[in-house]
Design a protein around this motif. Structure first.
Motif, PDB file in Angstrom:
ATOM      1  N   TYR A 173     -13.191  -4.832   4.769  1.00 56.86           N
ATOM      2  CA  TYR A 173     -13.511  -6.217   5.102  1.00 56.86           C
ATOM      3  C   TYR A 173     -13.091  -7.096   3.946  1.00 56.86           C
ATOM      4  N   GLY A 174     -12.225  -8.061   4.232  1.00 56.77           N
ATOM      5  CA  GLY A 174     -11.753  -8.912   3.164  1.00 56.77           C
ATOM      6  C   GLY A 174     -10.951 -10.085   3.686  1.00 56.77           C
ATOM      7  N   PRO A 175     -10.390 -10.916   2.782  1.00 56.92           N
ATOM      8  CA  PRO A 175      -9.617 -12.096   3.182  1.00 56.92           C
ATOM      9  C   PRO A 175      -8.498 -11.735   4.150  1.00 56.92           C
ATOM     10  N   GLU A 176      -8.319 -12.572   5.190  1.00 59.69           N
ATOM     11  CA  GLU A 176      -7.365 -12.267   6.249  1.00 59.69           C
ATOM     12  C   GLU A 176      -5.917 -12.229   5.764  1.00 59.69           C
ATOM     13  N   ASP A 177      -5.617 -12.882   4.641  1.00 56.80           N
ATOM     14  CA  ASP A 177      -4.237 -12.906   4.167  1.00 56.80           C
ATOM     15  C   ASP A 177      -3.923 -11.731   3.237  1.00 56.80           C
ATOM     16  N   GLU A 178      -4.896 -10.828   3.053  1.00 56.38           N
ATOM     17  CA  GLU A 178      -4.659  -9.645   2.235  1.00 56.38           C
ATOM     18  C   GLU A 178      -4.423  -8.429   3.124  1.00 56.38           C
ATOM     19  N   PRO A 179      -3.541  -7.503   2.738  1.00 54.47           N
ATOM     20  CA  PRO A 179      -3.258  -6.322   3.569  1.00 54.47           C
ATOM     21  C   PRO A 179      -4.400  -5.310   3.557  1.00 54.47           C
ATOM     22  N   TRP A 180      -4.377  -4.408   4.520  1.00 56.83           N
ATOM     23  CA  TRP A 180      -5.339  -3.304   4.591  1.00 56.83           C
ATOM     24  C   TRP A 180      -5.003  -2.296   3.491  1.00 56.83           C
ATOM     25  N   LYS A 181      -5.887  -2.168   2.506  1.00 61.75           N
ATOM     26  CA  LYS A 181      -5.648  -1.266   1.373  1.00 61.75           C
ATOM     27  C   LYS A 181      -6.940  -0.545   1.015  1.00 61.75           C
ATOM     28  N   PRO A 182      -7.368   0.416   1.835  1.00 64.21           N
ATOM     29  CA  PRO A 182      -8.616   1.134   1.543  1.00 64.21           C
ATOM     30  C   PRO A 182      -8.452   2.094   0.369  1.00 64.21           C
ATOM     31  N   ARG A 183      -9.532   2.327  -0.336  1.00 67.98           N
ATOM     32  CA  ARG A 183      -9.536   3.355  -1.373  1.00 67.98           C
ATOM     33  C   ARG A 183      -9.443   4.726  -0.715  1.00 67.98           C
ATOM     34  N   ASP A 184      -8.905   5.690  -1.438  1.00 67.60           N
ATOM     35  CA  ASP A 184      -8.701   7.029  -0.862  1.00 67.60           C
ATOM     36  C   ASP A 184      -9.943   7.901  -1.031  1.00 67.60           C
ATOM     37  N   LEU A 185     -11.106   7.345  -0.683  1.00 68.54           N
ATOM     38  CA  LEU A 185     -12.380   8.048  -0.858  1.00 68.54           C
ATOM     39  C   LEU A 185     -13.190   8.004   0.427  1.00 68.54           C
ATOM     40  N   CYS A 186     -13.908   9.079   0.703  1.00 67.97           N
ATOM     41  CA  CYS A 186     -14.882   9.090   1.791  1.00 67.97           C
ATOM     42  C   CYS A 186     -15.956  10.114   1.460  1.00 67.97           C
ATOM     43  N   LEU A 187     -17.084   9.996   2.129  1.00 68.28           N
ATOM     44  CA  LEU A 187     -18.190  10.941   1.997  1.00 68.28           C
ATOM     45  C   LEU A 187     -18.099  11.946   3.132  1.00 68.28           C
ATOM     46  N   VAL A 188     -18.451  13.200   2.865  1.00 64.49           N
ATOM     47  CA  VAL A 188     -18.409  14.235   3.902  1.00 64.49           C
ATOM     48  C   VAL A 188     -19.725  15.000   3.935  1.00 64.49           C
TER      49      VAL A 188
END
Length: 241
Positions: A173-188
């Motif tokens: 979730y972020g400013p609409e003019d910024e690209p989708w750039k998620p961190r490479d982390l998740c919980l399992v």
């Protein structure tokens, strides 16, 4: 986004002010001390529509399969949570509860095992401080310069079902003019292989008998705290009391 029984710790009013239908407005127009009207920032949820797996043999899936380059075959024995650094497929056992290498729960160990590990140049660095005697684990992750999710890499190593689960928790979730750039982390969850977001969209949630808090208030750092908190019995006592 997949619903996972999340306990949101921010108010509904604050949340609705930032979301809306597909988009939201973070902040609002107001006059500053000089009387100049400030611009609002329009934000939105971001994730790719779909990603197609290129893994030919599902048995080699890094998450649900048995590829020898993944340790998930070992971790699936544990009743515990872990953090996956996806780009390097480094899996950190949070060690919330004491267990041996076969996954058998053990008694108190009388000490806290603090560890420092990294995923290599440009990757993430982990500082883990589990207090397994009390069912608590604190992990601080320092982001590396290459810690943005590499979709091209992971689509080669996850089956379609697992890839869909991963992408579902990579929503940002972020400013609409910024690209989708998620961190490479998740919980399992090692028992169920369900994945959960570490993108900072939630401040806390439950995963089975575990309570998880996520703090991304520092720009280049993420803190994850997990506590073993099983439901109490009707009389408010612990099981066996």
């Amino acid at each position: 986004m997949k619903k996972i029984g999340i306990i949101i710790t921010v108010s509904i009013v604050s949340l609705m002010a930032g979301i809306g239908v597909g988009k939201g407005v973070e902040g609002y127009r107001q006059n500053n001390k000089n009387g100049v009207q400030e611009e609002s920032v329009v934000c939105e949820w971001k994730k790719p529509e779909s990603v197609k797996s290129k893994l030919k043999d599902p048995d080699k899936c890094y998450l649900c399969g048995y590829d020898n380059r993944s340790l998930m075959g070992l971790f699936r024995k544990y009743d515990d949570l872990g953090i996956i650094c996806v780009n390097n497929w480094y899996v950190l056992d949070m060690k919330i509860r004491n267990h041996d290498d076969a996954g058998n729960l053990t008694g108190p160990q009388g000490h806290i095992n603090t560890t420092f590990t990294g995923t290599g140049e440009g990757g993430c660095f982990f500082h883990a401080s589990p207090n397994s005697d009390r069912g608590i684990s604190d992990v601080t992750v320092s982001y590396g310069e290459n810690s943005i999710l590499d979709v091209k890499f992971i689509r080669k190593h996850l089956c379609q079902d697992c890839l869909d689960k991963l992408i579902a928790v990579m929503e940002t979730y972020g400013p609409e003019d910024e690209p989708w750039k998620p961190r490479d982390l998740c919980l399992v969850d090692f028992n169920t292989l369900e994945l959960y977001s570490l993108q900072g969209n939630y401040s806390s949630y439950y995963v089975g008998d575990y309570y998880v808090e996520v703090d991304d208030s520092r720009e280049e750092e993420l803190k994850v705290t997990a506590v073993y908190a099983p439901e109490l019995e009707k009389n408010g006592e612990k099981s066996g009391e």
